[in-house]
Scaffold this active site. Structure first.
Site, PDB file in Angstrom:
ATOM      1  CB  THR A   1      -0.887  -0.062   1.274  1.00 31.86           C
ATOM      2  OG1 THR A   1      -1.554  -1.334   1.303  1.00 31.86           O
ATOM      3  CG2 THR A   1      -1.944   0.998   1.337  1.00 31.86           C
TER       4      THR A   1
ATOM      5  CG  ASN B   1      -5.074  -6.775  -1.718  1.00 34.21           C
ATOM      6  OD1 ASN B   1      -4.619  -6.666  -0.594  1.00 34.21           O
ATOM      7  ND2 ASN B   1      -5.748  -7.842  -2.096  1.00 34.21           N
TER       8      ASN B   1
ATOM      9  CB  SER C   1      -5.332  -3.174   8.226  1.00 32.45           C
ATOM     10  OG  SER C   1      -5.839  -4.368   8.740  1.00 32.45           O
TER      11      SER C   1
END
Length: 577
Positions: A385, A405, A457
């Site tokens: 990321t 991703n 996250s």
């Protein structure tokens, strides 16, 4: 600083209850962004921190041209999507945390990808009920509807001062003229080389004669430059409708994907109330669901509120931090998903009572076996990321974390568009109880559904007080939350911004039940002591993360910024004009 919080629990409970009432709803308020200050005495040094020098420079140039923090962040993000194709881009999405200094107000822009209408709970299961891992992570079947182009259009229209034709100009030029391959590019390409070779358009753009390019080789993306130009000129419609959308749909369907014209045309970002929790004069602002980051971060801080953790020796402190990580990640696995599809008990999770209950189960003399806590096994998203942090001369701030991703996303580039698609669909639970690409397992709250956004996250965060403001975030998949947590603790102990981004890292995510760590995090004696407490240790064999951080000392009006030394990033403070 947090040690003193034990004296303020009543205030904390009141503040948490108030702010969490706000966090439960989405909003679509489009108030105009700040008006530039004419009081030069109130101006502060501006700064940009990002994962690539070219992107940082793009942001600095926009600030010099009169843009605000949002304009600069758009320029940085667009550039990163060109020169870091392994990390982010307009084929992906992300989360944007904004602070308006004039209104003293925070906003959160959810530009996470969505599942196409054709997707469903069993979308990746074969005839025998097994997950088709290849279809879930490779090619257009793995791609959610991108959110990044919509974010650029939305941010520019509602909060920027400059047009997209100006803020996207650097990225367009970089895509057309090309950028030089470096060792970091070569390293990430190694993770996805064989898959990129499966898709001729991706191989043509990102490889050199079907091999990893040599250092210095120029990667040119003229089709991407044209797509960015359409977005710059036409805004949302330039990507989600018209010729670009038609080419995307043709290529996606031709290679096994299920997107529809409505999937693209109907995509919108969502403005959500960011999580805000007050600790005395200190305010922590972070990402709400469908990010799990803000909830987990605040839960860990709430648990630490019960300890004078700074005074502990290295091993007991590591043990305590591991135990609070374990419990926050356990709740992440059990309760979190897209709040528009799943009831997420935010108030319960962030209440003082939840922290107090968890603290009762922490034994400072031994590790808690994760399975003894019961609950679901954890699931998480991609391990590559990018993050950017920006502050402008008025004190407006942006903390944004962006992703496609896996490195190079799905490895599929739609011919004629230059758009490298994400594989964020693998962030859903393809089958509750079955592992994803990282061997991690999800639950029903994160099951696939049409239009749903996968759990993430990503944890863009701002920590603000009358004395200081900190902006931080990082890539790193399931380790993002623990990295932001450790970086925040460095700040809360008064350490310089360089320490936040460079401190040795360790991580526990409930399951697998082990402390993962960088090679040099613990000494031999510390490893032995942790094992004696019952912890299993796993050296991941490499450094991880790429934190970008900014600190504004309000008392001295001094701004400092740092890029993670593990990456190629660059942080720079722009002096007052």
């Amino acid at each position: 600083m947090l040690a003193s919080l034990r004296r303020q629990r009543g205030l904390l409970r009141t503040a948490v209850s108030f702010f969490l009432l706000l966090s439960l709803s989405s909003c679509t308020l489009f108030d105009p962004w700040f008006s530039p200050s004419t009081d030069t005495s109130a101006r502060i040094p501006a700064a940009v921190a990002s994962a690539h020098p070219l992107a940082t420079q793009a942001g600095l140039d926009i600030l010099a041209a009169g843009g605000n923090a949002v304009d600069a962040a758009i320029a940085v993000a667009a550039s990163l999507g060109v020169v870091e194709p392994y990390s982010a881009g307009i084929g992906g999405g992300g989360f944007w945390l904004l602070y308006d200094a004039g209104e003293d107000r925070y906003r959160f822009i959810d530009a996470r990808e969505t599942a196409p209408a054709a997707a469903h709970r069993d979308y990746y299961l074969d005839a025998d009920g097994r997950v088709n891992r290849d279809r879930a992570i490779n090619g257009p079947s793995a791609a959610g509807i991108p959110g990044q182009p919509a974010a650029f259009a939305h941010l520019s229209e509602h909060y920027g001062q400059l047009p997209l034709t100006q803020t996207l100009a650097a990225a367009i030029q970089q895509a057309r003229d090309g950028f030089a391959v470096d060792e970091k590019y070569r390293s990430w390409l190694g993770f996805r080389l064989e898959t990129l070779r499966r898709y001729p358009e991706s191989a043509r753009i990102f490889l050199q004669q079907n091999e990893i390019p040599a250092v210095g080789h120029i990667i040119r993306q003229p089709d991407l430059a044209d797509t960015l130009t359409a977005l710059a000129r036409q805004g949302h419609a330039g990507f989600y409708q018209g010729p670009v959308a038609e080419r995307l749909l043709t290529e996606v369907r031709r290679h096994g994907g299920d997107w529809s014209a409505a999937d693209l045309a109907d995509y919108r970002v969502i403005e959500r109330q960011p999580l805000q929790v007050q600790y005395g004069e200190l305010k922590v602002i972070s990402a709400p669901p469908p990010s799990s980051g803000g909830i987990a971060l605040i839960q860990m801080l709430n648990m630490l509120n019960h300890y004078t953790w700074q005074q502990l020796p290295a091993v007991p402190q590591t043990h305590l931090l591991t135990e609070v990580m374990r419990r926050a990640y356990r709740d992440r696995a059990e309760f979190l998903g897209d709040p528009d599809f799943t009831k997420v008990p935010v108030s319960m999770l962030l209440a003082e009572q939840r922290a107090a209950d968890w603290v009762k189960s922490i034994n400072m003399d031994s590790a808690t076996p994760s399975l003894s806590l019961s609950g679901s096994k954890t699931h998480d998203g991609g391990f590559h990321t990018t993050h950017l942090s920006v502050i402008d001369h008025q004190g407006n701030m942006v903390s944004a974390t962006l992703s496609i991703n896996l490195p190079f996303g799905s490895a599929f580039t739609a011919a004629g568009t230059g758009v490298l698609l994400n594989n964020e669909m693998d962030d859903f639970s393809a089958k509750p109880g079955e592992p994803n690409a990282y061997g991690l397992v999800g639950n029903e709250a994160n099951a696939i559904a049409p239009g749903k956004r996968p759990l993430s996250s990503m944890t863009p965060t701002i920590i603000n007080s009358p004395q200081q403001a900190a902006i931080l975030g990082t890539p790193g998949g399931s380790r993002i939350i623990s990295m932001v947590f450790l970086g925040a603790l460095e700040h809360l102990q008064g350490k310089p911004v360089e320490d936040w981004v460079s401190r040795p890292r360790f991580h526990h995510q409930y399951l697998p039940d082990r402390i993962e760590h960088e090679p040099d995090t613990f000494s031999a004696d510390e490893q032995e002591a942790l094992q004696a407490l019952g912890h299993q240790l796993h050296n991941v064999g490499r450094d991880y993360g790429n934190m970008q951080a900014i600190l504004w000392n309000k008392a001295t009006n001094r701004v400092s910024a740092a890029a993670d030394p593990r990456g190629l990033g660059h942080a720079e403070v722009k002096p007052l004009p």
